[in-house]
Enzyme design. Structure first.
Site, PDB file in Angstrom:
ATOM      1  N   VAL A  66       0.880  -1.149   0.001  1.00  0.00           N
ATOM      2  CA  VAL A  66       0.029   0.183  -0.089  1.00  0.00           C
ATOM      3  C   VAL A  66       0.749   1.294  -0.042  1.00  0.00           C
ATOM      4  CG1 VAL A  66      -1.776   1.387   1.457  1.00  0.00           C
ATOM      5  CG2 VAL A  66      -1.901  -1.247   1.355  1.00  0.00           C
ATOM      6  N   ASP A 103      -8.129   3.180  -6.332  1.00  0.00           N
ATOM      7  CA  ASP A 103      -8.612   3.846  -7.552  1.00  0.00           C
ATOM      8  C   ASP A 103      -9.773   3.002  -8.349  1.00  0.00           C
ATOM      9  OD1 ASP A 103      -6.077   5.164  -7.012  1.00  0.00           O
ATOM     10  OD2 ASP A 103      -4.851   3.400  -7.647  1.00  0.00           O
ATOM     11  N   HIS A 140      -0.203   3.038  -9.605  1.00  0.00           N
ATOM     12  CA  HIS A 140      -1.043   3.854  -8.714  1.00  0.00           C
ATOM     13  C   HIS A 140      -0.519   5.236  -8.590  1.00  0.00           C
ATOM     14  CE1 HIS A 140      -3.217   5.405  -5.145  1.00  0.00           C
ATOM     15  NE2 HIS A 140      -2.052   5.583  -4.613  1.00  0.00           N
TER      16      HIS A 140
HETATM   17  P1  NAX Z   1       1.025   7.715   8.160  1.00  0.00           P
HETATM   18  O1  NAX Z   1       2.431   8.474   8.012  1.00  0.00           O
HETATM   19  O2  NAX Z   1      -0.156   7.939   8.887  1.00  0.00           O
HETATM   20  O3  NAX Z   1       1.397   6.150   8.717  1.00  0.00           O
HETATM   21  C1  NAX Z   1       2.669   5.249   8.136  1.00  0.00           C
HETATM   22  C2  NAX Z   1       2.970   4.626   9.405  1.00  0.00           C
HETATM   23  O4  NAX Z   1       4.273   3.861   8.809  1.00  0.00           O
HETATM   24  C3  NAX Z   1       3.674   5.635  10.524  1.00  0.00           C
HETATM   25  O5  NAX Z   1       3.324   5.100  11.820  1.00  0.00           O
HETATM   26  C4  NAX Z   1       5.314   5.243  10.404  1.00  0.00           C
HETATM   27  O6  NAX Z   1       6.029   4.989  11.802  1.00  0.00           O
HETATM   28  C5  NAX Z   1       5.360   3.808   9.959  1.00  0.00           C
HETATM   29  N1  NAX Z   1       6.539   3.378   9.026  1.00  0.00           N
HETATM   30  C6  NAX Z   1       7.211   3.954   8.276  1.00  0.00           C
HETATM   31  N2  NAX Z   1       8.266   3.422   7.994  1.00  0.00           N
HETATM   32  C7  NAX Z   1       8.234   2.266   8.293  1.00  0.00           C
HETATM   33  C8  NAX Z   1       8.962   0.939   8.273  1.00  0.00           C
HETATM   34  N3  NAX Z   1      10.123   1.218   7.567  1.00  0.00           N
HETATM   35  N4  NAX Z   1       8.491  -0.005   8.959  1.00  0.00           N
HETATM   36  C9  NAX Z   1       7.184  -0.127   9.619  1.00  0.00           C
HETATM   37  N5  NAX Z   1       6.768   0.974   9.814  1.00  0.00           N
HETATM   38  C10 NAX Z   1       7.134   2.106   9.009  1.00  0.00           C
HETATM   39  O7  NAX Z   1       0.587   7.214   6.799  1.00  0.00           O
HETATM   40  P2  NAX Z   1      -0.684   6.576   6.035  1.00  0.00           P
HETATM   41  O8  NAX Z   1      -1.758   7.544   5.693  1.00  0.00           O
HETATM   42  O9  NAX Z   1      -1.041   5.442   6.981  1.00  0.00           O
HETATM   43  O10 NAX Z   1      -0.222   6.156   4.795  1.00  0.00           O
HETATM   44  C11 NAX Z   1       0.734   5.041   4.479  1.00  0.00           C
HETATM   45  C12 NAX Z   1       1.190   4.750   3.081  1.00  0.00           C
HETATM   46  O11 NAX Z   1       0.010   4.532   2.384  1.00  0.00           O
HETATM   47  C13 NAX Z   1       1.682   5.928   2.392  1.00  0.00           C
HETATM   48  O12 NAX Z   1       3.066   5.664   1.878  1.00  0.00           O
HETATM   49  C14 NAX Z   1       0.791   6.629   1.607  1.00  0.00           C
HETATM   50  O13 NAX Z   1       1.221   7.284   0.539  1.00  0.00           O
HETATM   51  C15 NAX Z   1      -0.042   5.378   1.109  1.00  0.00           C
HETATM   52  N6  NAX Z   1      -1.155   5.467   0.409  1.00  0.00           N
HETATM   53  C16 NAX Z   1      -1.412   4.497  -0.587  1.00  0.00           C
HETATM   54  C17 NAX Z   1      -2.555   4.450  -1.286  1.00  0.00           C
HETATM   55  C18 NAX Z   1      -2.934   3.257  -2.503  1.00  0.00           C
HETATM   56  O14 NAX Z   1      -3.933   3.470  -2.719  1.00  0.00           O
HETATM   57  N7  NAX Z   1      -1.718   2.690  -2.816  1.00  0.00           N
HETATM   58  C19 NAX Z   1      -3.618   5.308  -0.849  1.00  0.00           C
HETATM   59  C20 NAX Z   1      -3.507   5.641   0.612  1.00  0.00           C
HETATM   60  C21 NAX Z   1      -2.131   6.213   0.996  1.00  0.00           C
HETATM   61  O15 NAX Z   1      -1.711   7.528   0.334  1.00  0.00           O
END
Ligand code: NAX
Length: 328
Positions: free
Chosen positions: A131, A161, A189
């Site tokens: 994701v 999407d 995406h």
């Molecule tokens: P958040 O920043 O709220 O949460 C991400 C979490 O991941 C944080 O708690 C952080 O500490 C943790 N993290 C970062 N690096 C890590 C690692 N190496 N190992 C374990 N944990 C780690 O982001 P959130 O809104 O939850 O989004 C997460 C990801 O989904 C982002 O990259 C975002 O861009 C992506 N998305 C993808 C979508 C899709 O359709 N494919 C849609 C929604 C979202 O934008």
């Protein structure tokens, strides 16, 4: 009682994690008779681990009958140990002044390490959904870093999407969203994705006849679906979370339990069809059954579609070449 399924979730204390975990634990992803063990990964930083602890306390406080165990860790090899399903949500967000290239490289480090950990300790049948963005390329990196696991186990999320496109179409055509079949979102995406309803139907009627408006398709529908993520950020001040979690649940539920003959969009390693080079993780129409997905073949590609599909492919190829030196 069925044997519990081990579900690993990374970025478990983030926004999407918070919308996702409770639904998994309540049986919405794998069925109301399927116990689960959640194996949750967060960054080692104190703040992230404390937040994860809080989420685990809340999971406990729900007393979900299907939740057979919860593990919280900062070690990928603990989180992925014997995992049947791995939802790779955590990723490095874009910081101020950070170039797209740097973002790609920072994430490449994370997904190389997580791919290697999956390779080492996960179930050989693990179903991986990436994701965290850039989702397709991160999935590609994890797949390449896990040479002992079948490549087909690695997928990227285009379901959000797909669902966004379904809703826009249902509204335009005045049909119930659940009636629409035969839709796909091709490619990456990212805003270059190509939502395509040329073969979609609703209640047996062709959507191209219900919405006979090519200008709307090209000038409103396609850009609106592509830029929906940005529109959510503008409105909410935060990126999509509940809808992203919902899409992740849809993706895995259909993969495990089947799509009942319906097309769904998954980002999967290309088998070379549709002129997509083998291995590129690209959104395609699939039908799922008995825990496997099958790419829908022989969808006719007209000139406009080819152009759109090549455009999103070019972006993926650029991302892929940006990380090639890390993958050996
Ligand atoms: P958040 O920043 O709220 O949460 C991400 C979490 O991941 C944080 O708690 C952080 O500490 C943790 N993290 C970062 N690096 C890590 C690692 N190496 N190992 C374990 N944990 C780690 O982001 P959130 O809104 O939850 O989004 C997460 C990801 O989904 C982002 O990259 C975002 O861009 C992506 N998305 C993808 C979508 C899709 O359709 N494919 C849609 C929604 C979202 O934008």
């Amino acid at each position: 009682m069925k044997t519990p399924v081990r579900v690993a979730v990374t970025g478990a204390a983030g926004q999407i994690g918070y919308s996702l975990l409770f639904r998994i634990a309540s049986g919405e992803m794998l069925g109301k008779d399927q116990p689960v063990i959640l194996q949750l990964l967060e960054l080692p930083m104190e703040k992230a681990q404390a937040a994860l602890k809080g989420v685990i306390m809340e999971l406990e406080d729900c007393a979900f009958p299907l939740l057979a165990g919860v593990v919280g860790t900062d070690d990928p090899e603990v989180a992925f140990k014997d995992a049947d399903i791995a939802l790779l949500v955590g990723a490095r967000p874009r910081g101020p002044g950070m170039e797209r290239k740097d973002l790609l490289l920072e994430n490449a480090k994370i997904f190389t390490a997580q791919g290697a950990a999956l390779n080492k300790v996960a179930s050989r049948d693990v179903k991986v959904l990436v994701v965290g963005n850039p989702a397709n390329t991160n999935a590609y990196i994890a797949m390449k870093s896990a040479p002992d696991l079948p490549a087909k186990n690695f997928t990227a999320m285009l379901r959000l999407d797909h669902n966004r496109a379904l809703s826009q179409l249902a509204e335009k055509a005045g049909v119930p969203v659940g009636d629409i079949e035969g839709l796909v979102v091709w490619g990456n995406h990212s805003p270059t994705m190509y939502p395509d309803y040329r073969f979609a139907t609703a209640g047996g009627r062709k959507l191209k006849e219900l919405v006979n408006d090519e200008t709307w398709n090209r000038e409103t529908f396609i850009p609106k679906v592509g830029k929906r993520g940005a529109a959510i950020i503008e409105a909410r001040g935060l990126s999509s979370a509940a809808s992203a979690a919902n899409a992740a649940i849809d993706h895995i539920r259909d993969w495990v339990l089947g799509s009942n003959g319906k097309w769904v969009t998954m980002g999967v390693p290309s088998d070379g069809s549709y002129g997509i080079p083998e291995g590129v993780i690209y959104g395609v129409p699939v039908i799922t059954q008995d825990g496997e997905y099958t790419v829908v073949k022989d969808v006719e590609i007209d000139e406009y579609s080819r152009q759109m599909m090549d455009r999103t492919l070019a972006e993926l190829e650029e991302e892929r070449s940006g990380v090639a030196h890390l993958l050996g």
